[in-house]
Design a protein around this motif. Sequence first.
Motif, short mmCIF file in Angstrom:
data_model
loop_
_atom_site.label_atom_id
_atom_site.label_comp_id
_atom_site.label_asym_id
_atom_site.label_seq_id
_atom_site.Cartn_x
_atom_site.Cartn_y
_atom_site.Cartn_z
N ASP A 120 1.27 9.83 7.45
CA ASP A 120 -0.14 10.13 7.70
C ASP A 120 -0.95 10.29 6.43
OD1 ASP A 120 0.02 10.25 10.56
OD2 ASP A 120 1.08 12.16 10.33
N ARG A 121 -0.28 10.42 5.30
CA ARG A 121 -0.97 10.51 4.02
C ARG A 121 -0.07 9.92 2.94
NH1 ARG A 121 -0.82 16.71 1.68
NH2 ARG A 121 1.44 17.01 1.74
N VAL A 122 -0.66 9.56 1.82
CA VAL A 122 0.11 8.96 0.73
C VAL A 122 -0.12 9.74 -0.55
CG1 VAL A 122 0.04 6.66 1.75
CG2 VAL A 122 -1.70 7.31 0.09
N ARG A 123 0.92 9.83 -1.34
CA ARG A 123 0.81 10.48 -2.64
C ARG A 123 0.08 9.56 -3.61
NH1 ARG A 123 5.01 11.63 -6.97
NH2 ARG A 123 4.24 13.45 -8.06
N VAL A 124 -0.72 10.16 -4.51
CA VAL A 124 -1.61 9.41 -5.40
C VAL A 124 -1.36 9.81 -6.84
CG1 VAL A 124 -4.03 8.91 -5.95
CG2 VAL A 124 -3.35 9.36 -3.58
N ARG A 301 11.52 0.05 -4.64
CA ARG A 301 10.36 0.77 -4.12
C ARG A 301 9.07 0.00 -4.44
NH1 ARG A 301 10.57 6.92 -5.99
NH2 ARG A 301 11.26 6.00 -7.97
N VAL A 302 7.99 0.41 -3.77
CA VAL A 302 6.70 -0.27 -3.92
C VAL A 302 5.64 0.74 -4.32
CG1 VAL A 302 4.96 -1.70 -2.82
CG2 VAL A 302 7.37 -1.93 -2.15
N ALA A 303 4.98 0.47 -5.44
CA ALA A 303 3.84 1.26 -5.90
C ALA A 303 2.68 0.29 -6.10
CB ALA A 303 4.16 1.99 -7.21
N PRO A 304 1.93 -0.04 -5.04
CA PRO A 304 0.93 -1.10 -5.13
C PRO A 304 -0.05 -0.91 -6.28
CG PRO A 304 1.22 -0.43 -2.85
CD PRO A 304 1.97 0.57 -3.69
N HIS A 305 -0.41 -2.02 -6.90
CA HIS A 305 -1.45 -1.98 -7.91
C HIS A 305 -2.80 -1.95 -7.21
CE1 HIS A 305 -4.38 -3.93 -10.69
NE2 HIS A 305 -3.83 -3.08 -11.53
N GLU A 320 0.29 0.83 2.82
CA GLU A 320 1.04 2.00 2.39
C GLU A 320 1.40 2.91 3.56
OE1 GLU A 320 -0.84 2.29 -2.12
OE2 GLU A 320 -1.76 3.42 -0.50
N ALA A 321 0.57 2.90 4.60
CA ALA A 321 0.87 3.70 5.79
C ALA A 321 2.07 3.17 6.53
CB ALA A 321 -0.34 3.71 6.72
N ASN A 325 9.41 1.49 2.10
CA ASN A 325 9.81 1.73 0.71
C ASN A 325 8.63 2.06 -0.20
OD1 ASN A 325 9.01 -0.93 1.22
ND2 ASN A 325 10.39 -1.84 -0.27
N PHE A 326 7.57 2.63 0.37
CA PHE A 326 6.41 3.05 -0.41
C PHE A 326 6.78 4.18 -1.37
CE2 PHE A 326 2.96 6.21 -0.75
CZ PHE A 326 2.07 5.47 -1.52
N MET A 327 6.19 4.12 -2.58
CA MET A 327 6.44 5.14 -3.61
C MET A 327 5.21 6.01 -3.85
SD MET A 327 7.56 4.54 -7.57
CE MET A 327 7.76 5.90 -8.71
N ILE A 328 4.10 5.39 -4.32
CA ILE A 328 2.92 6.15 -4.72
C ILE A 328 1.73 5.21 -4.84
CG2 ILE A 328 3.28 5.92 -7.23
CD1 ILE A 328 2.61 8.99 -7.42
N HIS A 329 0.52 5.76 -4.67
CA HIS A 329 -0.73 4.99 -4.68
C HIS A 329 -1.45 5.19 -6.01
CE1 HIS A 329 -4.56 3.52 -2.74
NE2 HIS A 329 -5.10 4.31 -3.66
N GLU A 330 -2.06 4.12 -6.52
CA GLU A 330 -2.80 4.16 -7.79
C GLU A 330 -4.28 4.42 -7.53
OE1 GLU A 330 -3.16 1.62 -11.91
OE2 GLU A 330 -2.58 0.56 -10.09
N HIS A 331 -4.86 5.32 -8.34
CA HIS A 331 -6.28 5.67 -8.17
C HIS A 331 -6.91 5.92 -9.53
CE1 HIS A 331 -9.91 7.21 -6.41
NE2 HIS A 331 -9.73 8.43 -6.89
N TYR A 332 -8.17 5.49 -9.68
CA TYR A 332 -8.95 5.69 -10.90
C TYR A 332 -10.09 6.65 -10.61
CZ TYR A 332 -6.76 1.70 -13.31
OH TYR A 332 -5.88 0.84 -13.93
N PRO A 333 -9.87 7.95 -10.66
CA PRO A 333 -10.95 8.89 -10.34
C PRO A 333 -12.12 8.81 -11.30
CG PRO A 333 -9.04 10.05 -11.25
CD PRO A 333 -8.60 8.64 -10.98
N ALA A 334 -11.88 8.42 -12.54
CA ALA A 334 -12.95 8.41 -13.54
C ALA A 334 -13.99 7.34 -13.28
CB ALA A 334 -12.36 8.22 -14.94
N PHE A 335 -13.63 6.27 -12.56
CA PHE A 335 -14.60 5.20 -12.31
C PHE A 335 -15.84 5.72 -11.59
CE2 PHE A 335 -11.35 1.48 -12.31
CZ PHE A 335 -11.39 1.46 -13.69
N ARG A 336 -15.67 6.69 -10.72
CA ARG A 336 -16.80 7.18 -9.94
C ARG A 336 -17.79 7.98 -10.77
NH1 ARG A 336 -13.74 8.65 -4.18
NH2 ARG A 336 -12.95 6.53 -3.86
#
Length: 382
Positions: A120-124, A301-305, A320-321, A325-336
């Motif tokens: 229900d949620r993914v690690r970031v 494992r899979v850590a999508p770009h 990812e949901a 074999n999902f591992m972790i999600h990539e995020h760029y908080p600084a872009f916002r």
Amino acid sequence: MKITGVNIYLLKSGRLHPVLLEILTDEGITGAGEAGIAYGVGGTAAAGMIKDLSERFLIGKDPGRIEELWSTMYDHSFWAKNGGAIIFAGISAIEQALWDVKGKCLGVPVYELFGGKIRDRVRVYANGWYGAADTPDEFARAAESPLKEGYGALKFYPLAQRVGSALQHVTRRSMSAEAIELAYRRVKAVRDAAGPEIELMIDLSGGLTTDETIRFCRKIAELDICFVEEPCDPFDNGALKIISEQIPLPIAVGERVYTKFGFRKIFELQACGIIQPDIGTAGGLMETKKICAMAEAYNMRVAPHVCGSSLIETATLQIEANITNFMIHEHYPAFRDDDGYVEVLENPPSSSSGYFEISNAPGLGAVLIKRNIEPYLWASCT
């Protein structure tokens, strides 16, 4: 249902230039997708590719026949076979939008069409938080922001070299001994600042020669690195194999690998433990699903770009949901926080204590803010 038109948007959004499209149908249902070329060079080329593909293969077709349309684009665009980033960015963006239409038509999220949720949620993890940091102390101070926001994992590029007020990748695969030592001290400073509980990922972006990469990775191994990304040029699978046999660190690759055919070469070498397909260049959602299934067979494992607007980030969550074999999600908080940042969604994913919740909305779960993207309309196909 028939496809009646395609709108293509080429945005300027802070440091990014996202390329979005919207498929229009005769039943009023629309679908959105994004090409994974929001950085570097190639945004206009990707927009042009979407236009060419749409005019040749989409208009008047049934949007529900996604596999047929994908295969037609692959077989008859000519350049897709053994193709690269631009052709597959175009195909990927179109394919995402087709799934968005189908999900909305059926009233379900795309992940339901792929077998339903596993989580229900993914690690970031946070990327891009270091900005123009140069010294080890500056890297350590920059890490404080994502840590305060609750991220339990950070990724960064320690080989960056200061050019004016910006940082750039390695040039001609050559760095001085002093520069490499600086890179090591940056990693150590972030590890000391973050503490032992935070996972650190290091992106080398294929910058160094094979021998220097091995030396550097052996040196940072003592700092408990979660994975080393792109330790060699994506063209050089031989170097990838050599490096994997010489360093004691997990390896992640795949940002610049396209389709199951490109990933097959990586899998057969068994020279990495983590793959990083980008749904905006790897071929789209279903192609990424197939790649992830192949990785599962190789115990990877899979850590999508992910690097683009909030649209492609939301679309990535659909895969990812669903994958085992999902591992972790990539995020760029600084872009916002960039000057000129353009939010394209009414409901962008947001991080809470280092996690993203999975939306239950139909299709990709993305609602475009039309007033924000309309000024960037680049072309319309009918």
